[in-house]
Design a protein around this motif. Structure first.
Motif, short mmCIF file in Angstrom:
data_model
loop_
_atom_site.label_atom_id
_atom_site.label_comp_id
_atom_site.label_asym_id
_atom_site.label_seq_id
_atom_site.Cartn_x
_atom_site.Cartn_y
_atom_site.Cartn_z
N GLU A 224 16.31 14.73 -3.90
CA GLU A 224 15.04 14.02 -3.80
C GLU A 224 14.41 13.82 -5.18
OE1 GLU A 224 13.83 15.43 0.74
OE2 GLU A 224 12.88 16.38 -0.98
N THR B 92 12.83 10.21 1.33
CA THR B 92 12.12 9.45 0.32
C THR B 92 10.74 10.07 0.13
OG1 THR B 92 11.06 7.95 1.89
CG2 THR B 92 13.28 7.36 1.13
N LEU C 68 16.47 9.42 3.36
CA LEU C 68 16.85 8.74 2.13
C LEU C 68 17.82 7.59 2.38
CD1 LEU C 68 16.65 8.84 -1.02
CD2 LEU C 68 18.72 10.26 -0.96
#
Length: 225
Positions: free
Chosen positions: A120, A144, A150
């Motif tokens: 991340e 995200t 993600l």
């Protein structure tokens, strides 16, 4: 140019006596792709110290020029025996992160908090996050900054369902990479089984299988240019 290669510390499939770990080709090919481009390469793993290599990937039929080179390279073997522990790794210290495959990542990297935080943070910084084969499992719980998966809405690949069934059969792994990527909203594609296939979506780079490891590493170098 500093690149981190992340390996599994899982040397055995839970509940069985079957040995596993990192698939040798998926370490060796990226390692030398990066080194030969004058990158400084660091190896890390969940537990640190020696990272297990899947014995099946050390058989004669699985060897490549890169694996033979690694096996004869004292510095490379020393790095593999002394990987850094993921919990002490700082994303700021590296320009890109690459996750090697093998069955091991499915059992430890997929839910390791240090690994998730690394992915991340690297992604937030606009740096390349790459994974190949079962190493793509490490992306599963990464999100995200907005809290979405993600991989949602991203073009991705990883070990296909048909490759998993052919290589290991049903029930060995807790989830299928292809199914998970689709469930999370990823736009999954694959090539025919065992053929090289690499997908680049911005700074997210994924490779389908061992044949894709060198090409995925090359895409990382391109992202760093």
């Amino acid at each position: 140019m500093k690149i981190l290669i992340v390996l599994s510390s899982s040397g055995q499939i839970p509940g069985t006596d079957r040995k596993t770990g990192t698939w040798f080709e998926e370490l060796a090919a990226p390692y030398y792709t990066f080194q030969d481009a004058d990158a400084q390469v660091t190896l890390a793993s969940v537990s640190g110290g020696p990272a297990p290599i899947d014995p099946a990937s050390e058989g004669d039929g699985a060897q490549t020029d890169a694996t033979r080179r690694f096996a004869a390279d004292p510095a490379a073997k020393q790095a593999l025996a002394n990987t850094r522990k993921l919990s002490v790794i700082r994303a700021d210290d590296y320009d890109a992160v690459f996750y090697s495959g093998g069955l091991g990542p499915v059992f430890d990297l997929t839910d390791d908090k240090s690994s998730i935080a690394l992915i991340e943070a690297t992604h937030r910084a606009g740096k390349a996050v790459a994974a190949v084969c079962h190493g793509v499992a490490a992306l599963r719980l990464a999100k995200t900054p907005e809290g979405a998966p993600l991989v949602r809405g991203r073009s991705v690949t990883g070990f296909s369902n048909s490759e998993e069934r052919a290589a290991h059969g049903v029930g060995v792994v807790p989830f299928l990479i292809e199914d998970e990527l689709r469930r999370l909203g990823g736009h999954y594609t694959s090539a025919a089984d065992w053929n090289a296939h690499v997908v680049v979506d911005g700074q997210l780079i994924t490779g389908q299988n061992p044949a894709s490891s060198e090409a995925a590493a090359q895409k990382v170098l391109e992202a760093l240019q």
